[in-house]
Design an enzyme around this catalytic site. Structure first.
Site, PDB file in Angstrom:
ATOM      1  N   ARG A  65      57.875 -45.731 -22.585  1.00  0.00           N
ATOM      2  CA  ARG A  65      57.210 -45.637 -23.885  1.00  0.00           C
ATOM      3  C   ARG A  65      57.434 -46.880 -24.742  1.00  0.00           C
ATOM      4  O   ARG A  65      57.581 -46.803 -25.952  1.00  0.00           O
ATOM      5  CB  ARG A  65      57.668 -44.384 -24.639  1.00  0.00           C
ATOM      6  CG  ARG A  65      57.388 -43.079 -23.935  1.00  0.00           C
ATOM      7  CD  ARG A  65      55.900 -42.860 -23.685  1.00  0.00           C
ATOM      8  NE  ARG A  65      55.683 -41.619 -22.956  1.00  0.00           N
ATOM      9  CZ  ARG A  65      55.671 -41.521 -21.635  1.00  0.00           C
ATOM     10  NH1 ARG A  65      55.843 -42.598 -20.888  1.00  0.00           N
ATOM     11  NH2 ARG A  65      55.483 -40.359 -21.046  1.00  0.00           N
TER      12      ARG A  65
ATOM     13  N   SER B 287      52.772 -35.467 -27.649  1.00  0.00           N
ATOM     14  CA  SER B 287      54.225 -35.307 -27.565  1.00  0.00           C
ATOM     15  C   SER B 287      54.867 -36.023 -28.749  1.00  0.00           C
ATOM     16  O   SER B 287      54.791 -37.251 -28.847  1.00  0.00           O
ATOM     17  CB  SER B 287      54.751 -35.872 -26.249  1.00  0.00           C
ATOM     18  OG  SER B 287      54.218 -35.152 -25.159  1.00  0.00           O
TER      19      SER B 287
ATOM     20  N   GLU C 192      57.792 -40.208 -31.453  1.00  0.00           N
ATOM     21  CA  GLU C 192      56.912 -41.113 -30.727  1.00  0.00           C
ATOM     22  C   GLU C 192      55.800 -41.703 -31.584  1.00  0.00           C
ATOM     23  O   GLU C 192      55.392 -42.846 -31.369  1.00  0.00           O
ATOM     24  CB  GLU C 192      56.308 -40.380 -29.517  1.00  0.00           C
ATOM     25  CG  GLU C 192      55.644 -41.280 -28.534  1.00  0.00           C
ATOM     26  CD  GLU C 192      55.374 -40.615 -27.202  1.00  0.00           C
ATOM     27  OE1 GLU C 192      54.388 -40.985 -26.543  1.00  0.00           O
ATOM     28  OE2 GLU C 192      56.143 -39.715 -26.810  1.00  0.00           O
TER      29      GLU C 192
END
Length: 373
Positions: free
Chosen positions: A183, A261, A365
């Protein structure tokens, strides 16, 4: 910082070929969480050249800007807080070029990501099918090295065309120069460059990437580790799984009004992973997801930790404007009447609860605009 109202920018921006100014749009219209205040101006850019020129013009005028594609990874402040002078640069360049013989795929930054995946599968190419159903646009995929079900963009990304905001130069840069990790890329949070196009090398045999995600492999009846199946078959299975979790956008379903998410899966030391296992007891430890990442580190499941810290699906319950999805604890959802502050408060409560229960610090995130977690 100069104000939009103090300069004759709208006309200059409208004069850019492929660009058009729009004063009607709110960030509520442009984000999948359907939250956020109204910017002073939105510049709709139909080409990569328009995007680069709009950003250059705004940078020279010292006007703060936010580049938006699908708006699937943004949490934006309500009202006019820090937004009164913000200009949104909206990516609407959607061109996708596919060579079924070589497997080379080039997608403009504004192309809807799942449209890109679907087109590659229909062209008989494999490699992106496990990333089906992910909201957002193609330009965002290398920025945070999007991944799901055992596949990451770094597996297939060859290069990215960038417009450098410091030098004003446009160039193709190799994927290896982006420091891609879980990520992460060196584009994330830096604002140093604007992604204009992305290029992938896919498989031409029509088979999927090796199936590394156990639950998906079992659902598909894969008998061997890393087995490859027809890409179209894998895509349909992935979409079914994502729909069951509320992770495929549906305007009528509030479980999908989310930023996907919300937390990354934490990577912790083996000692901390062992401590978490000890806290949940023998029965829980047997089912605790943990994935070695090397150098004494272990990746844990954020969703698993959230549930076992006392936050079940749908928390905090009926009537709350912001809730965990009723189908997946990793998604914070807007039930239709939420404000950004409601999502922030819920995220803070979950982070504190997981920290208290297990000593693990969850990291959000999404990108935060005008508000801090």
């Amino acid at each position: 910082m100069r104000r939009v109202s103090d300069v004759a920018l709208p006309q200059r921006l409208d004069n850019i070929p492929g660009a058009a100014c729009d004063t009607s749009l709110s960030l509520t219209d442009l984000t999948t969480l359907r939250l956020g205040g109204k910017p002073r101006l939105t510049v709709r850019c139909a080409t990569a050249e328009a995007t680069a020129e709009a950003v250059r013009t705004l940078d020279e005028a010292q006007i703060p800007l936010l580049i938006v594609g699908g708006g699937s990874n943004l949490v934006v402040a309500d009202g006019d807080l820090d937004l009164v002078d913000l200009v949104v640069v909206l990516l609407e360049d959607t061109d996708v070029q596919i060579n079924p013989d070589t497997g080379i795929v080039r997608a403009a930054a504004g192309a809807t990501w799942d449209d890109v995946v679907r087109a590659t599968v229909e062209a008989g190419l494999g490699g992106l099918e496990c990333l089906s159903g992910i909201p957002g646009c193609a330009g965002a995929t290398p920025v945070q090295n999007v991944g799901a079900y055992g596949v990451e963009i770094s597996d297939v990304l060859t290069r990215v065309r960038l417009w450098d905001r410091r030098t004003g130069e446009t160039s193709w840069v190799p994927a290896g120069s982006l420091d891609l990790a879980y990520r992460y890329s060196n584009l994330k949070f830096t604002h140093r460059a604007v992604v204009l196009d992305v290029e992938f090398q896919l498989r031409t045999d029509g088979l999927s990437a090796p199936l590394r995600f156990g639950a998906l492999a079992r659902q598909l009846g894969a008998m061997e580790p890393g087995q490859r199946l027809p890409a179209a078959q894998v895509r349909e299975a992935v979409l079914a799984v994502r729909r069951s979790k509320g992770m495929v956008l549906d305007a009528e379903d509030h479980d999908t009004w989310s930023a996907g998410s919300f937390f990354t899966n934490p990577v912790v030391s083996e000692a901390l992973a062992d401590a978490v296992a000890a806290k949940v007891g023998a029965a829980g430890a047997d089912t605790m997801p943990r994935f070695p990442t090397g150098e004494g580190r272990v990746k844990l499941s954020a969703a698993w930790l959230i549930e076992r810290a006392g936050f079940p699906r749908g928390y905090p319950g009926e009537g709350a404007p912001a809730r965990l999805s009723t189908r997946h604890t990793l998604a914070l959802t807007n039930r239709g009447e939420a404000r950004t502050g409601d999502v922030v408060a819920l995220a803070r409560e979950i982070i504190a609860g997981v920290k208290e229960a297990f000593g693990v610090e969850l990291v959000s995130e999404p990108v935060w605009v005008g508000v801090k977690l």
